[in-house]
Design an enzyme around this catalytic site. Structure first.
Site, PDB file in Angstrom:
ATOM      1  CG  PHE A  21      -2.888  -6.712   1.025  1.00  0.00           C
ATOM      2  CD1 PHE A  21      -2.637  -7.151   2.311  1.00  0.00           C
ATOM      3  CD2 PHE A  21      -1.977  -7.034   0.027  1.00  0.00           C
ATOM      4  CE1 PHE A  21      -1.499  -7.889   2.609  1.00  0.00           C
ATOM      5  CE2 PHE A  21      -0.846  -7.778   0.303  1.00  0.00           C
ATOM      6  CZ  PHE A  21      -0.601  -8.199   1.597  1.00  0.00           C
ATOM      7  CB  SER A  80      -4.329   0.822  -8.571  1.00  0.00           C
ATOM      8  OG  SER A  80      -4.423   0.037  -9.754  1.00  0.00           O
ATOM      9  CE1 TYR A 119      -2.544  -2.922 -11.162  1.00  0.00           C
ATOM     10  CE2 TYR A 119      -0.992  -4.612 -11.859  1.00  0.00           C
ATOM     11  CZ  TYR A 119      -1.447  -3.729 -10.896  1.00  0.00           C
ATOM     12  OH  TYR A 119      -0.823  -3.649  -9.680  1.00  0.00           O
ATOM     13  N   GLY A 173     -11.340  -1.932  -1.769  1.00  0.00           N
ATOM     14  CA  GLY A 173     -10.934  -1.871  -0.368  1.00  0.00           C
ATOM     15  C   GLY A 173     -12.085  -2.228   0.567  1.00  0.00           C
ATOM     16  CB  ALA A 217       1.880   1.744  -5.372  1.00  0.00           C
TER      17      ALA A 217
END
Length: 328
Positions: A12, A76, A146, A37, A115
């Site tokens: 995204f 990720s 995470y 993805g 990120a």
């Protein structure tokens, strides 16, 4: 012409970053192992000579021939439905993947932006969240794979900055939305819109009093671009401080979609944050950045995107085969 590597390019955010850097005149190298993805997000770029793509897992050794001026590490899983299914891969891309990207940046003499996420703050005791807040994270809870991957990623990035003198940037991303989000990825905004489009009742977890702050993707990309081009190496929050409760947000979606569904309530998942609101003082002062899109504007654009999807997308369950990624 400057050349940039974007990992997670078919995701995204990664796909929107590819668009932005091509528009800025860069040669773009996209990299993605396609675990979450989708090539559909970047298929419009394959005809361009400024774009090349490598299907590769950054948790393994990375080789990119030629010069690189910049690296943006966005590889990720980013939604609970993903990192709860592939916890080990999530930890590996945040640790091994980050290490590999930093090593590549050092080899190429490239500036790297990683990120990070507002999840480094966990379920915060400070509100709104400033960059100086160290967070309240459960390292062994379901979200720990995470949260701690991202916290380690920040520590590794700063170690390369201080020890090797590498030019590094860290962006802490708050809830972001827009076209190319996966409809069934488990995040609250696509979940609500998908339920509305299917005529289902909207599911709120908890009592609806927990808050989120939603940033439209174009605003986020602008903030990331400015941070990359800045001289600031410490983490920077990028997000929209316009906070709303999940209960009120569900009502906004019902109004936006013109549907008459009810809101139903279920138990709150373990360690789900009760508050999310970025303090963006640093972004304003250092980057001259603040969001331009109101939530109403962004939601309208996002809703139009989801409405344009084929009907089978609306009813499709997640189809990724995660087993092959989670053997080790």
């Amino acid at each position: 012409m400057a050349r940039v590597l974007i990992t997670g390019a078919a995701g995204f955010l990664g796909s929107h970053l590819c668009d932005r850097f091509i528009a800025e005149g860069f040669d773009v190298v996209g990299m993605d192992n396609l675990i979450t993805g989708d090539l559909k997000n970047i298929e419009h770029l394959f005809k361009l000579k400024q774009f090349e793509f490598y299907e590769h897992d950054v948790s393994k050794f990375i080789h990119v021939p030629g010069k690189l001026d910049y690296i943006l590490h966005f590889a990720s899983p980013a939604s609970p439905i993903d990192y709860l299914k592939i916890p080990i891969q999530t930890l590996k891309v945040g640790s091994l993947g980050t290490h590999n990207c930093l090593g590549l940046a050092l080899e190429k003499g490239a500036r790297i932006l990683v990120a990070s996420t507002s999840e480094v703050y966990g379920d915060p005791h400070v509100h709104p969240q400033t960059e100086e807040y160290w967070g309240n994270v459960n390292p062994v809870g379901p979200r720990g794979v995470y949260d701690e991957a991202k916290r380690f990623q920040e520590a590794m990035t700063m170690a390369y900055h201080t020890f090797h003198g590498l030019e590094t940037r860290i962006v802490r991303i708050f809830n972001t939305y827009g076209p190319r989000m996966r409809l069934n990825d488990g995040r609250v905004l696509p979940a609500f819109i998908g339920q509305a489009l299917r005529g289902e009742d909207l599911t709120v977890f908890g009592d609806g009093s927990q808050t989120r702050s939603f940033c439209y993707v174009d605003d986020l990309v602008e903030g990331i671009y400015r941070l990359l081009m800045s001289d600031y190496a410490q983490p920077v929050n990028v997000g929209n401080p316009d906070e709303i409760t999940i209960g009120d947000f569900a009502e906004e979606i019902i109004k936006l979609t013109g549907t008459n569904q009810k809101v139903i309530y279920k138990d709150l998942p373990k360690d789900d944050p009760t508050q999310r609101q970025p303090d963006i003082t640093k972004a304003r002062e250092i980057l001259g950045w603040e969001p331009k899109f109101s939530r109403a504007e962004g939601l309208k654009l996002t809703y139009e995107y989801f409405k344009s999807l084929p009907e089978d997308e609306l009813y499709k369950k997640e189809h990724k085969d995660f087993k092959k990624y989670s053997r080790h």
